[in-house]
Design an enzyme around this catalytic site. Sequence first.
Site, PDB file in Angstrom:
ATOM      1  N   GLU A 171       0.811  -1.215   0.000  1.00  0.00           N
ATOM      2  CA  GLU A 171       0.000   0.000   0.000  1.00  0.00           C
ATOM      3  C   GLU A 171       0.848   1.270   0.000  1.00  0.00           C
ATOM      4  O   GLU A 171       0.518   2.245  -0.686  1.00  0.00           O
ATOM      5  CB  GLU A 171      -0.943   0.010   1.208  1.00  0.00           C
ATOM      6  CG  GLU A 171      -2.105  -0.945   1.122  1.00  0.00           C
ATOM      7  CD  GLU A 171      -1.740  -2.383   1.466  1.00  0.00           C
ATOM      8  OE1 GLU A 171      -2.599  -3.268   1.320  1.00  0.00           O
ATOM      9  OE2 GLU A 171      -0.579  -2.619   1.892  1.00  0.00           O
TER      10      GLU A 171
ATOM     11  N   HIS B 143     -10.588  -5.458  10.067  1.00  0.00           N
ATOM     12  CA  HIS B 143     -11.326  -5.222   8.831  1.00  0.00           C
ATOM     13  C   HIS B 143     -12.605  -4.423   9.092  1.00  0.00           C
ATOM     14  O   HIS B 143     -13.502  -4.395   8.244  1.00  0.00           O
ATOM     15  CB  HIS B 143     -11.660  -6.550   8.145  1.00  0.00           C
ATOM     16  CG  HIS B 143     -10.477  -7.253   7.581  1.00  0.00           C
ATOM     17  ND1 HIS B 143      -9.608  -7.970   8.369  1.00  0.00           N
ATOM     18  CD2 HIS B 143      -9.985  -7.330   6.315  1.00  0.00           C
ATOM     19  CE1 HIS B 143      -8.643  -8.472   7.611  1.00  0.00           C
ATOM     20  NE2 HIS B 143      -8.847  -8.096   6.365  1.00  0.00           N
TER      21      HIS B 143
END
Length: 406
Positions: free
Chosen positions: A142, A211
């Site tokens: 990322e 998450h």
Amino acid sequence: MAVTFQGLGAAAALSLSGSFDPNRLHLPCRRSLSVTRLSFVVRLEERIVSGSNLPPRRAQQLVSKAVATKADAASASTASKPGHELLLFEALREGLEEEMDRDPQVCVMGEDVGHYGGSYKVTKGLADKFGDLRVLDTPIAENAFTGMGIGAAMTGLRPVVEGMNMGFLLLAFNQISNNCGMLHYTSGGQFKIPIVIRGPGGVGRQLGAEHSQRLESYFQSIPGIQMVACSTPYNAKGLMKAAIRSENPVILFEHVLLYNLKERIPDEEYVLNLEEAEMVRPGEHITILTYSRMRYHVMQAAKTLVNKGYDPEVIDIRSLKPFDLYTIGNSVKKTHRVLIVEECMRTGGIGASLTAAITENFHDYLDAPIMCLSSQDVPTPYAGTLENWTVVQPAQIVTAVEQLCQ
């Protein structure tokens, strides 16, 4: 890092003639140290997108009912309205595809955004249409591909960077804060950073703490960045197109439980204002400010409140930074009471910033203290019943309105 990947980002998006060879094997990227765990999450996400039924739980039933409240209200007239019906993730895709058709400088990059179509299928089919270089699959890195996107934006491209899950973008926080938000200023205006960073976030259905992140509070203090949150297919498409056309870096927050929300949207092109709130329900007694998934919890509570004789005004703020203080202020001047409902954490969340802004600008119009309902400051539990307890529910909204209107 942004400068390091500048040339690579430019080459990736400028090579518009790249095409996909269907005979070439495509292997979606996965983190090698957590293959089993992430594969489970991806399969779970696919089930949510495809609309398949998950094991019944009280929390799931509540969310489904909350979303269905909006659909039920519009179901009678949907068939007669002009336009076409889309799910929210399809509306995002349509907006993105239209902008890629309109402007060859728009490109997409992220994990599995290519022929896999993204973890929630927002980019499905785009690689076949636009080629591998405009829809660029990246490694699980990322920090690297966000920096590459920022470097590409510095050269004049308009990258749309997808985080497979918003929680993963914490790995790119340095790029987003020190480069994305500040390069226009630190370069003396020599560079613009027209980049969109988007992805799924929020509390899902037993996706676990890592998450279920809500990163609005993390990013709101970064100078130079705009933040918006979509909540319907209509505003998802309009905000996506506006974010891509903006000369500023924009973070677009999407909620994992709203991707399958269906709505009829216009056939003609439209673009929304990135800095404008939406009046969802006019009212007289109290202003309820909310956004994203909590919009539907508020509207579910509003039905109960109306039956009890209350007339709440509901505003979806949509623009998380900056706030639309014109719309908010006019509502406060009318109702004199404010309830903020958010899924973000209570400490340092959007609600805290919104409370401060209203207090500073409209304190004299308030007849009661501002009340804020937020998620609890705890990691989101995996157990469904415990997960349900950490997030604001419609019954809590009803109770809070009754207290404020006494």
